[in-house]
Enzyme design. Structure first.
Site, short mmCIF file in Angstrom:
data_model
loop_
_atom_site.label_atom_id
_atom_site.label_comp_id
_atom_site.label_asym_id
_atom_site.label_seq_id
_atom_site.Cartn_x
_atom_site.Cartn_y
_atom_site.Cartn_z
N ASP A 1 1.35 -12.56 8.81
CA ASP A 1 1.93 -12.50 7.50
C ASP A 1 3.30 -12.54 7.38
O ASP A 1 4.16 -11.96 6.88
CB ASP A 1 1.52 -11.12 6.93
CG ASP A 1 1.66 -11.16 5.45
OD1 ASP A 1 1.62 -12.31 4.94
OD2 ASP A 1 1.78 -10.08 4.79
N PHE B 1 0.76 -1.40 -0.12
CA PHE B 1 0.09 0.10 -0.10
C PHE B 1 0.94 1.01 -0.03
O PHE B 1 0.41 2.60 0.60
CB PHE B 1 -1.00 0.03 1.16
CG PHE B 1 -2.01 -1.28 1.11
CD1 PHE B 1 -3.04 -1.22 0.61
CD2 PHE B 1 -1.53 -2.17 2.05
CE1 PHE B 1 -3.62 -2.29 0.48
CE2 PHE B 1 -2.35 -3.47 1.77
CZ PHE B 1 -3.28 -3.50 1.14
N GLY B 2 2.04 1.36 -0.60
CA GLY B 2 2.86 2.33 -0.60
C GLY B 2 4.31 2.06 -0.70
O GLY B 2 4.82 1.26 -0.66
#
Length: 372
Positions: A220, A99-100
């Site tokens: 994760d 996301f970035g």
């Protein structure tokens, strides 16, 4: 003047006044409506996250959103980050995530940090920002967990600031994926001893997280979320999917998450809650990956010619007592100890048990590493 004409004139005058009155009323109503809208828009908003439907992927976050964060966390001003990153120069990009981008920055204090700037319109990015704030920002420091320095929340910008880890991600060292922020350069392959030490560090970090008063599930664990410092010590990073287990080990989130290839079978088969046992499974898969330098989400051609997953291929090789043949070919043979390799793969096999209750705790895993 005939009476018919007089009636017509009076009717026309009456119609004119009626129409004028209607337009006047419409004008007054519009003025009032615009005034009320301006008043409403001028009021400060105390809640900035707007809901979204299934067809959208954006959210709007106001400046006052920062008021929702723990006031004890270190808030860094945007003007300081703009200076430290040269206005977020592409030349300072050292990585990218879901996301970035991640920028290397030198703060006015002289400390070099990594600034993860999340995309302003990503709803999931906002959720990850909050998750990292609620987990990594509120736990004490540990040698094998990346240190959190602070955050910046201005308008729709959301930035997390961490310690800068010199060597980059484990993923880059296994596959030489360095193509962002610096010219790609050939890396020497990790030695067997270094690989074992890295995995022991990850195990210690997870043991710490799982044994907090309110345990944290990372959800994760994978090679790209393990960073390596100058001494190749492991630091677990990216807590965007992490969740804290509350009282009685109930879960904040009932949604499972993770990366294909690392996710435990119970998640794929319909389990609805994330558990520490899920982290243990992902850790076992990572152990296989580190030993073989093969990605868990890609198929491998087995001995019989079939395309199989990494876990299936490794288990088949182990069952045939072919442990030494499955290792990364770049590892120097003269530094390998057959018994040690067997013990390492035994730990990994223990971690990836199909039945979650049969998997070891991370404390047990650390003890097993100490015995290698």
């Amino acid at each position: 003047m005939p009476s018919s004409q007089i009636v017509a004139i009076l009717a026309a005058i009456a119609s004119f006044f009626v129409i004028t009155l209607i337009f006047s009323l419409i004008y007054i109503i519009c003025r009032i409506t615009r005034k009320n809208r301006r008043v409403a828009e001028s009021r400060p908003r105390t809640r900035a996250v707007r809901g979204r439907n299934r067809d959208t992927s954006t959210s709007v976050i106001s400046v006052s959103e920062s008021q929702l964060f723990d006031p004890s966390l270190n808030k860094i001003e945007m003007v300081d980050l703009v200076k430290a990153t040269r206005n977020f120069s592409p030349d300072l990009i050292v990585g990218d995530g879901s996301f970035g981008y991640v920028y290397k920055a030198r703060l006015a204090t002289g400390v070099t940090v990594a600034a993860k700037k999340l995309g302003p319109d990503a709803f999931q990015g906002y959720r990850e920002f909050k998750a990292e704030m609620e987990t990594l920002g509120n736990i004490q420091q540990h040698d094998n967990i990346v240190k959190f320095f602070g955050y910046c929340a201005t308008g729709s910008d959301r930035i997390l600031i961490y310690e800068f880890i010199e060597k980059g991600s484990l993923d880059q060292w296994l596959y030489d994926t360095s193509s962002i922020g610096a010219a790609a350069s050939a890396r020497l392959p990790l030695s067997w001893r270094t690989r074992v030490n890295i995995m022991k560090g990850v195990a210690k970090g997870l043991e710490f997280m799982h044994n907090l008063d309110k345990p944290i599930i990372h959800r994760d664990i994978k090679a790209s979320n393990v960073l390596l410092d100058a001494d190749f010590e492991a630091h677990i990073a990216d807590f965007g999917l992490a969740r804290t287990i509350q009282e009685s080990h109930s879960h904040v989130s009932t949604q499972v998450a993770g990366t294909m290839g690392y996710m435990p079978p119970e998640y794929i088969h319909g389990a609805t809650t994330a558990t520490v046992a899920g982290d243990v499974y992902s850790f076992g898969i990572l152990m296989f990956e580190v030993a073989t330098a093969r990605r868990p989400n890609l198929r491998i051609k087995g001995e019989d010619g079939r395309d199989v997953r990494l876990v299936e291929w490794v288990m088949n090789m182990v069952s045939q007592n072919q442990q030494m043949k499955l290792l990364d070919a770049r590892i120097l043979k003269d530094e390998l100890n057959k018994e040690e390799v067997h013990e390492y793969l035994s730990i990994a096999t223990f971690c990836i048990s199909e039945i979650p209750k049969l998997r070891p705790t991370m404390k047990e895993v650390v003890n097993l590493f100490d015995q290698i």
